[in-house]
Structure formats: structure tokens, C-alpha cells
Design a protein around this motif. Structure first.
Motif, PDB file in Angstrom:
ATOM      1  N   SER A  52      53.601 -11.809 -24.193  1.00 40.52           N
ATOM      2  CA  SER A  52      53.273 -12.711 -24.339  1.00 40.52           C
ATOM      3  C   SER A  52      52.800 -13.740 -23.038  1.00 40.52           C
ATOM      4  N   GLY A  53      51.742 -13.800 -22.781  1.00 41.19           N
ATOM      5  CA  GLY A  53      51.234 -15.068 -22.088  1.00 41.19           C
ATOM      6  C   GLY A  53      50.931 -15.181 -20.379  1.00 41.19           C
ATOM      7  N   GLU A  54      50.081 -14.935 -19.664  1.00 36.41           N
ATOM      8  CA  GLU A  54      49.803 -15.103 -18.702  1.00 36.41           C
ATOM      9  C   GLU A  54      50.745 -14.867 -17.687  1.00 36.41           C
ATOM     10  N   ARG A  57      52.489 -11.566 -16.481  1.00 36.13           N
ATOM     11  CA  ARG A  57      52.216 -11.040 -16.215  1.00 36.13           C
ATOM     12  C   ARG A  57      52.620  -9.925 -15.097  1.00 36.13           C
ATOM     13  N   GLU A  58      52.943 -11.271 -14.280  1.00 34.76           N
ATOM     14  CA  GLU A  58      53.692 -10.606 -12.745  1.00 34.76           C
ATOM     15  C   GLU A  58      54.927  -9.610 -13.187  1.00 34.76           C
ATOM     16  N   ILE A  59      55.663 -10.460 -14.016  1.00 37.65           N
ATOM     17  CA  ILE A  59      57.142 -10.373 -13.688  1.00 37.65           C
ATOM     18  C   ILE A  59      57.181  -8.609 -14.261  1.00 37.65           C
ATOM     19  N   LEU A  60      55.756  -8.993 -15.734  1.00 35.68           N
ATOM     20  CA  LEU A  60      55.398  -7.611 -16.695  1.00 35.68           C
ATOM     21  C   LEU A  60      55.828  -6.183 -15.142  1.00 35.68           C
ATOM     22  N   ALA A  61      55.261  -6.730 -15.188  1.00 32.12           N
ATOM     23  CA  ALA A  61      54.276  -5.769 -13.443  1.00 32.12           C
ATOM     24  C   ALA A  61      55.750  -5.223 -13.071  1.00 32.12           C
ATOM     25  N   ARG A  62      56.674  -5.414 -12.163  1.00 32.18           N
ATOM     26  CA  ARG A  62      58.151  -5.600 -12.289  1.00 32.18           C
ATOM     27  C   ARG A  62      58.833  -4.523 -12.671  1.00 32.18           C
ATOM     28  N   VAL A  63      59.126  -5.361 -14.019  1.00 27.72           N
ATOM     29  CA  VAL A  63      59.646  -4.885 -14.975  1.00 27.72           C
ATOM     30  C   VAL A  63      59.218  -2.928 -14.783  1.00 27.72           C
ATOM     31  N   TRP A  64      58.876  -3.080 -15.435  1.00 34.91           N
ATOM     32  CA  TRP A  64      57.088  -1.483 -15.651  1.00 34.91           C
ATOM     33  C   TRP A  64      57.524  -0.852 -14.448  1.00 34.91           C
ATOM     34  N   ALA A  65      57.909  -1.650 -12.914  1.00 28.89           N
ATOM     35  CA  ALA A  65      57.490  -0.768 -12.037  1.00 28.89           C
ATOM     36  C   ALA A  65      59.257  -0.236 -11.714  1.00 28.89           C
ATOM     37  N   GLY A  66      59.829  -0.643 -12.561  1.00 29.82           N
ATOM     38  CA  GLY A  66      61.170  -0.506 -12.758  1.00 29.82           C
ATOM     39  C   GLY A  66      62.153  -0.564 -11.540  1.00 29.82           C
ATOM     40  N   GLU A  67      61.762  -1.978 -11.455  1.00 34.19           N
ATOM     41  CA  GLU A  67      62.670  -2.895 -10.511  1.00 34.19           C
ATOM     42  C   GLU A  67      63.664  -3.438 -11.182  1.00 34.19           C
ATOM     43  N   THR A  68      65.113  -2.412 -10.620  1.00 34.47           N
ATOM     44  CA  THR A  68      67.006  -2.048 -11.234  1.00 34.47           C
ATOM     45  C   THR A  68      67.522  -4.097 -11.607  1.00 34.47           C
ATOM     46  N   ALA A  69      66.445  -4.792 -10.744  1.00 30.79           N
ATOM     47  CA  ALA A  69      67.470  -5.790 -10.251  1.00 30.79           C
ATOM     48  C   ALA A  69      66.762  -6.850 -11.607  1.00 30.79           C
ATOM     49  N   LEU A  70      66.470  -6.379 -11.828  1.00 32.76           N
ATOM     50  CA  LEU A  70      66.222  -7.215 -13.382  1.00 32.76           C
ATOM     51  C   LEU A  70      65.920  -6.357 -14.994  1.00 32.76           C
ATOM     52  N   PRO A  71      67.147  -7.217 -15.348  1.00 34.02           N
ATOM     53  CA  PRO A  71      67.832  -6.735 -16.674  1.00 34.02           C
ATOM     54  C   PRO A  71      66.943  -5.857 -17.833  1.00 34.02           C
ATOM     55  N   ALA A  88      46.830  -8.879 -24.210  1.00 28.43           N
ATOM     56  CA  ALA A  88      45.922  -9.181 -23.100  1.00 28.43           C
ATOM     57  C   ALA A  88      45.767  -9.912 -22.088  1.00 28.43           C
ATOM     58  N   ALA A  89      46.654 -11.071 -22.079  1.00 30.90           N
ATOM     59  CA  ALA A  89      47.150 -12.333 -20.950  1.00 30.90           C
ATOM     60  C   ALA A  89      48.061 -11.652 -20.080  1.00 30.90           C
ATOM     61  N   ALA A  90      49.148 -10.575 -20.974  1.00 30.29           N
ATOM     62  CA  ALA A  90      50.317 -10.539 -20.060  1.00 30.29           C
ATOM     63  C   ALA A  90      50.363  -9.809 -19.337  1.00 30.29           C
ATOM     64  N   ALA A  91      48.879  -8.318 -19.690  1.00 28.70           N
ATOM     65  CA  ALA A  91      48.810  -6.655 -19.439  1.00 28.70           C
ATOM     66  C   ALA A  91      47.662  -7.325 -17.974  1.00 28.70           C
ATOM     67  N   GLY A  92      47.330  -8.664 -18.167  1.00 27.44           N
ATOM     68  CA  GLY A  92      46.203  -8.465 -17.127  1.00 27.44           C
ATOM     69  C   GLY A  92      45.132  -8.159 -17.719  1.00 27.44           C
ATOM     70  N   LYS A  93      44.925  -8.092 -19.104  1.00 31.54           N
ATOM     71  CA  LYS A  93      42.737  -7.682 -18.749  1.00 31.54           C
ATOM     72  C   LYS A  93      42.141  -8.434 -19.776  1.00 31.54           C
ATOM     73  N   GLY A  94      42.718  -9.943 -19.334  1.00 30.51           N
ATOM     74  CA  GLY A  94      41.829 -10.690 -19.686  1.00 30.51           C
ATOM     75  C   GLY A  94      40.411 -10.858 -18.819  1.00 30.51           C
ATOM     76  N   ALA A  95      39.939 -12.120 -20.154  1.00 31.56           N
ATOM     77  CA  ALA A  95      37.881 -12.582 -19.123  1.00 31.56           C
ATOM     78  C   ALA A  95      38.078 -12.348 -17.851  1.00 31.56           C
ATOM     79  N   GLY A  96      39.023 -12.957 -17.066  1.00 31.51           N
ATOM     80  CA  GLY A  96      39.269 -12.810 -16.086  1.00 31.51           C
ATOM     81  C   GLY A  96      39.698 -12.113 -14.933  1.00 31.51           C
TER      82      GLY A  96
END
Length: 97
Positions: A52-54, A57-71, A88-96
């Protein structure tokens, strides 16, 4: 920082292949905590992450990209299901976005 349970980037517990629970020294704390290890997480039938939360967003994208340094990116249940509950904020789908 991409941690999950008490598995933090660079922690020795990430290398554990046999034990399901290990002691993890707290950062700057006078005590240790117990943490589950990747073998138990990856043996689970169901694993769920809630993000949850904007600011995530960046770390979630790195996790989903499979960056294995991230547990969190190393959690891949062998015969189970991995589910992500992301606002939506963490997924990057907010109003902005």
C-alpha cells in the motif's frame, strides 16, 4: 527495501537452505528476532503480499522485475500460489499517473 517477514536485503538468513526458522539480529536493537526463511515461504500453499502507498511503487516494480537482491522477489512458492494485493498508489495507477 523489499523485505518480507524479517528477511532483509543482505541478511545472512537469505542464504539458509535447510532451516525454516532462524534468529535474525535486530538492526541496532539489543535483541534478536525469529524469522521464517525462504524454504518455508517457498513451500507454502498460499503466499500473499499486501502493498500500500505510493512510497512503495519503485520497490514494488523492482520486486516484480525479479531483482533477486530483494527478498520479496525471491518468494516463489514451488507448488503454491503467490498473490499480490496492491492498491492503486503502489501500482502506479493514481490520478497523477
Amino acid at each position: 527495501d523489499g523485505h518480507t517477514v524479517s528477511l532483509f536485503p543482505g541478511a545472512p538468513a537469505l542464504a539458509e537452505q535447510e532451516r525454516w526458522v532462524v534468529a535474525h539480529p535486530g538492526s541496532g536493537e539489543a535483541w534478536s528476532r525469529l524469522t521464517l526463511t525462504l524454504p518455508v515461504l517457498n513451500a507454502a500453499r498460499n503466499v500473499a503480499f499486501i502493498v500500500s502507498g505510493e512510497e512503495k511503487r519503485e520497490i514494488l516494480a523492482r520486486v516484480w522485475a525479479g531483482e533477486t537482491a530483494l527478498p520479496a522477489a525471491r518468494v516463489r512458492p514451488a507448488a503454491g500460489r503467490l498473490r499480490w494485493f496492491v492498491d492503486a498508489a503502489a501500482a502506479g495507477k493514481g490520478a497523477g499517473s
